[in-house]
Design an enzyme around this catalytic site. Structure first.
Site, PDB file in Angstrom:
ATOM      1  N   TYR A  83     -15.047  28.859  36.815  1.00 43.53           N
ATOM      2  CA  TYR A  83     -14.957  27.464  37.261  1.00 43.53           C
ATOM      3  C   TYR A  83     -16.344  26.927  37.653  1.00 43.53           C
ATOM      4  O   TYR A  83     -16.796  25.908  37.108  1.00 43.53           O
ATOM      5  CB  TYR A  83     -13.969  27.346  38.426  1.00 43.53           C
ATOM      6  CG  TYR A  83     -12.909  26.264  38.259  1.00 43.53           C
ATOM      7  CD1 TYR A  83     -13.070  25.208  37.371  1.00 43.53           C
ATOM      8  CD2 TYR A  83     -11.746  26.289  39.021  1.00 43.53           C
ATOM      9  CE1 TYR A  83     -12.107  24.224  37.234  1.00 43.53           C
ATOM     10  CE2 TYR A  83     -10.769  25.316  38.889  1.00 43.53           C
ATOM     11  CZ  TYR A  83     -10.959  24.286  38.001  1.00 43.53           C
ATOM     12  OH  TYR A  83     -10.001  23.319  37.868  1.00 43.53           O
ATOM     13  N   GLU A 118     -21.241  21.512  32.599  1.00 45.66           N
ATOM     14  CA  GLU A 118     -20.888  20.094  32.426  1.00 45.66           C
ATOM     15  C   GLU A 118     -21.927  19.183  33.086  1.00 45.66           C
ATOM     16  O   GLU A 118     -22.388  18.211  32.485  1.00 45.66           O
ATOM     17  CB  GLU A 118     -19.501  19.832  33.022  1.00 45.66           C
ATOM     18  CG  GLU A 118     -18.403  20.518  32.226  1.00 45.66           C
ATOM     19  CD  GLU A 118     -17.025  20.380  32.871  1.00 45.66           C
ATOM     20  OE1 GLU A 118     -16.799  19.389  33.583  1.00 45.66           O
ATOM     21  OE2 GLU A 118     -16.183  21.268  32.645  1.00 45.66           O
TER      22      GLU A 118
HETATM   23  C1  LIG Z   1     -13.197   9.454  33.905  1.00 45.75           C
HETATM   24  C2  LIG Z   1     -14.200  10.544  34.037  1.00 45.75           C
HETATM   25  C3  LIG Z   1     -14.420  10.977  35.419  1.00 45.75           C
HETATM   26  C4  LIG Z   1     -15.213  12.206  35.469  1.00 45.75           C
HETATM   27  C5  LIG Z   1     -15.228  12.752  36.843  1.00 45.75           C
HETATM   28  C6  LIG Z   1     -14.767  14.098  36.860  1.00 45.75           C
HETATM   29  C7  LIG Z   1     -14.872  14.807  38.126  1.00 45.75           C
HETATM   30  C8  LIG Z   1     -14.085  16.077  37.983  1.00 45.75           C
HETATM   31  C9  LIG Z   1     -14.477  17.137  38.871  1.00 45.75           C
HETATM   32  C10 LIG Z   1     -13.815  18.452  38.485  1.00 45.75           C
HETATM   33  C11 LIG Z   1     -14.447  19.074  37.350  1.00 45.75           C
HETATM   34  C12 LIG Z   1     -13.747  20.287  36.859  1.00 45.75           C
HETATM   35  C13 LIG Z   1     -14.489  20.783  35.710  1.00 45.75           C
HETATM   36  C14 LIG Z   1     -13.734  21.877  35.080  1.00 45.75           C
HETATM   37  C15 LIG Z   1     -14.328  22.753  34.418  1.00 45.75           C
HETATM   38  C16 LIG Z   1     -13.589  23.858  33.867  1.00 45.75           C
HETATM   39  O1  LIG Z   1     -12.464  23.862  33.448  1.00 45.75           O
HETATM   40  S1  LIG Z   1     -14.483  25.230  33.873  1.00 45.75           S
HETATM   41  C17 LIG Z   1     -13.421  26.523  33.327  1.00 45.75           C
HETATM   42  C18 LIG Z   1     -12.638  27.144  34.427  1.00 45.75           C
HETATM   43  N1  LIG Z   1     -11.501  26.367  34.606  1.00 45.75           N
HETATM   44  C19 LIG Z   1     -10.376  26.835  35.091  1.00 45.75           C
HETATM   45  O2  LIG Z   1     -10.247  27.979  35.484  1.00 45.75           O
HETATM   46  C20 LIG Z   1      -9.289  25.852  35.065  1.00 45.75           C
HETATM   47  C21 LIG Z   1      -8.368  26.074  36.146  1.00 45.75           C
HETATM   48  N2  LIG Z   1      -7.524  24.951  36.155  1.00 45.75           N
HETATM   49  C22 LIG Z   1      -6.287  25.029  35.723  1.00 45.75           C
HETATM   50  O3  LIG Z   1      -5.800  26.060  35.395  1.00 45.75           O
HETATM   51  C23 LIG Z   1      -5.430  23.812  35.669  1.00 45.75           C
HETATM   52  O4  LIG Z   1      -6.131  22.767  35.237  1.00 45.75           O
HETATM   53  C24 LIG Z   1      -4.714  23.512  36.936  1.00 45.75           C
HETATM   54  C25 LIG Z   1      -4.008  22.177  36.837  1.00 45.75           C
HETATM   55  C26 LIG Z   1      -5.694  23.463  38.098  1.00 45.75           C
HETATM   56  C27 LIG Z   1      -3.707  24.640  37.050  1.00 45.75           C
HETATM   57  O5  LIG Z   1      -3.045  24.605  38.149  1.00 45.75           O
HETATM   58  P1  LIG Z   1      -1.484  24.887  38.182  1.00 45.75           P
HETATM   59  O6  LIG Z   1      -0.829  24.503  36.904  1.00 45.75           O
HETATM   60  O7  LIG Z   1      -0.997  24.227  39.416  1.00 45.75           O
HETATM   61  O8  LIG Z   1      -1.427  26.407  38.412  1.00 45.75           O
HETATM   62  P2  LIG Z   1      -0.739  27.525  37.604  1.00 45.75           P
HETATM   63  O9  LIG Z   1      -0.708  28.687  38.548  1.00 45.75           O
HETATM   64  O10 LIG Z   1      -1.458  27.739  36.342  1.00 45.75           O
HETATM   65  O11 LIG Z   1       0.736  26.990  37.289  1.00 45.75           O
HETATM   66  C28 LIG Z   1       1.694  26.604  38.276  1.00 45.75           C
HETATM   67  C29 LIG Z   1       3.108  26.684  37.723  1.00 45.75           C
HETATM   68  O12 LIG Z   1       3.267  25.830  36.610  1.00 45.75           O
HETATM   69  C30 LIG Z   1       3.577  26.598  35.450  1.00 45.75           C
HETATM   70  N3  LIG Z   1       2.924  25.979  34.318  1.00 45.75           N
HETATM   71  C31 LIG Z   1       1.838  25.199  34.337  1.00 45.75           C
HETATM   72  N4  LIG Z   1       1.511  24.814  33.110  1.00 45.75           N
HETATM   73  C32 LIG Z   1       2.425  25.373  32.270  1.00 45.75           C
HETATM   74  C33 LIG Z   1       2.602  25.351  30.880  1.00 45.75           C
HETATM   75  N5  LIG Z   1       1.775  24.682  30.069  1.00 45.75           N
HETATM   76  N6  LIG Z   1       3.644  26.027  30.387  1.00 45.75           N
HETATM   77  C34 LIG Z   1       4.502  26.726  31.172  1.00 45.75           C
HETATM   78  N7  LIG Z   1       4.369  26.779  32.515  1.00 45.75           N
HETATM   79  C35 LIG Z   1       3.333  26.117  33.051  1.00 45.75           C
HETATM   80  C36 LIG Z   1       3.053  27.976  35.758  1.00 45.75           C
HETATM   81  O13 LIG Z   1       3.625  28.977  35.013  1.00 45.75           O
HETATM   82  C37 LIG Z   1       3.427  28.067  37.219  1.00 45.75           C
HETATM   83  O14 LIG Z   1       4.836  28.225  37.319  1.00 45.75           O
HETATM   84  P3  LIG Z   1       5.542  29.249  38.330  1.00 45.75           P
HETATM   85  O15 LIG Z   1       5.087  30.617  37.873  1.00 45.75           O
HETATM   86  O16 LIG Z   1       6.992  29.019  38.130  1.00 45.75           O
HETATM   87  O17 LIG Z   1       5.041  28.884  39.694  1.00 45.75           O
END
Ligand SMILES: CCCCCCCCCCCCC/C=C/C(=O)SCCNC(=O)CCNC(=O)[C@H](O)C(C)(C)COP(=O)(O)OP(=O)(O)OC[C@H]1O[C@@H](n2cnc3c(N)ncnc32)[C@H](O)[C@@H]1OP(=O)(O)O
Length: 242
Positions: A164, A171
């Site tokens: 991250y 970026e």
């Molecule tokens: C207009 C322009 C403006 C610009 C300004 C921008 C400013 C921005 C600042 C921020 C910049 C960030 C830059 C990012 C860079 C990178 O990405 S670098 C690479 C490293 N990145 C990461 O590691 C990314 C990490 N982020 C993520 O994984 C996601 O984006 C997230 C939304 C943060 C993920 O969070 P979340 O989904 O809440 O967590 P999980 O644990 O993964 O999932 C929770 C539950 O949801 C289920 N689930 C989610 N998605 C799916 C799916 N596609 N299919 C099936 N299930 C899904 C997941 O299984 C979990 O379920 P449970 O197990 O039942 O809890």
């Protein structure tokens, strides 16, 4: 006070209920979506490796993957829809910020400004995104099939600690490299006078976008740390709704 065994049972019951409530069509769709996205990012990984091995340079690499990258990164918008209709339990805002910032990088920086495409920082964020997405989408796929190999779970909830911040560095350095070009060409800018009577300066917009990483990135990172504690250490985390 409830024992940790009781907590575990309640947690498992809640997860099973959630999965039952999602329905077969939504589960089938998510499985298809996650397999397609894993495959897309694998194709990107292989194309980048082949390019580098054949040419021995990163110059021209971005152009060779631009179409595939634009397609699969833009397809991540569907995930905001998944959260909005409630088939995945994730915040629309967290997902929206993550996805929109990536789409912005792809369409309005890397693809629009050819001069930055050969910057090392572009390769840095491309490699970081690719590793992240292969582990993330494959984790979701196995999770839907109730069979997650431990190394995939481990990768999903540990690699981000390093990836991250590295992605953010890639970026920000790329946007920084774009600034003088944007200023010189006045691209995407609207100067007064014009028939709409509005002015917009893309150069200052980019500076604001860079500054917005300061409040937004820690929130995404700490969200992931909470997810990590929940999934790897079984902590029950109560999150505020959007
Ligand atoms: C207009 C322009 C403006 C610009 C300004 C921008 C400013 C921005 C600042 C921020 C910049 C960030 C830059 C990012 C860079 C990178 O990405 S670098 C690479 C490293 N990145 C990461 O590691 C990314 C990490 N982020 C993520 O994984 C996601 O984006 C997230 C939304 C943060 C993920 O969070 P979340 O989904 O809440 O967590 P999980 O644990 O993964 O999932 C929770 C539950 O949801 C289920 N689930 C989610 N998605 C799916 C799916 N596609 N299919 C099936 N299930 C899904 C997941 O299984 C979990 O379920 P449970 O197990 O039942 O809890």
């Amino acid at each position: 006070m409830a024992s940790s065994e009781d907590d575990g049972a309640v947690d498992e019951k809640e997860t099973n209920n959630r999965r039952r409530n999602r329905g077969a069509i939504a589960t089938a769709w998510l499985t298809f979506y996650n397999i397609a996205m894993t495959a897309g990012w694998l194709v990107l990984a292989i194309t980048m490796m082949r390019f580098y091995l054949q040419k021995g340079t990163h110059r021209g690499l971005y152009r060779s993957i631009a179409k595939t990258l634009k397609f699969f990164q833009t397809a991540a918008l569907v995930e905001v829809g998944h959260c909005a209709i409630g088939i995945v339990r994730t915040s629309v805002i967290v997902t929206g910020v993550q996805v929109c910032s990536r789409i912005f990088m792809v369409w309005f920086i890397a693809s629009s400004i050819r001069q930055v495409q050969s910057e090392e920082s572009v390769i840095l964020f491309l490699v970081v995104w690719t590793v992240t997405e292969i582990s993330r989408y494959s984790y979701y796929t196995f999770n839907l099939l109730h069979q997650v190999p431990y190394f995939i779970k481990w990768a999903r909830y540990n690699l981000f600690i390093v990836l991250y911040p590295l992605g953010v560095v890639g970026e920000l350095l790329t946007i920084y490299a774009a600034l003088p070009i944007v200023r010189r060409t006045a691209m995407y800018s609207l100067r007064l006078p014009n028939k709409y009577n509005v002015s917009f300066d893309y150069y200052y917009f980019l500076i604001i976008a860079m500054l917005s990483y300061i409040p937004l990135f820690p929130q995404l990172f700490f969200h992931m740390l909470r997810q990590r504690r929940k999934v790897l250490h079984g902590e029950v985390i109560v999150e505020k709704d959007d």
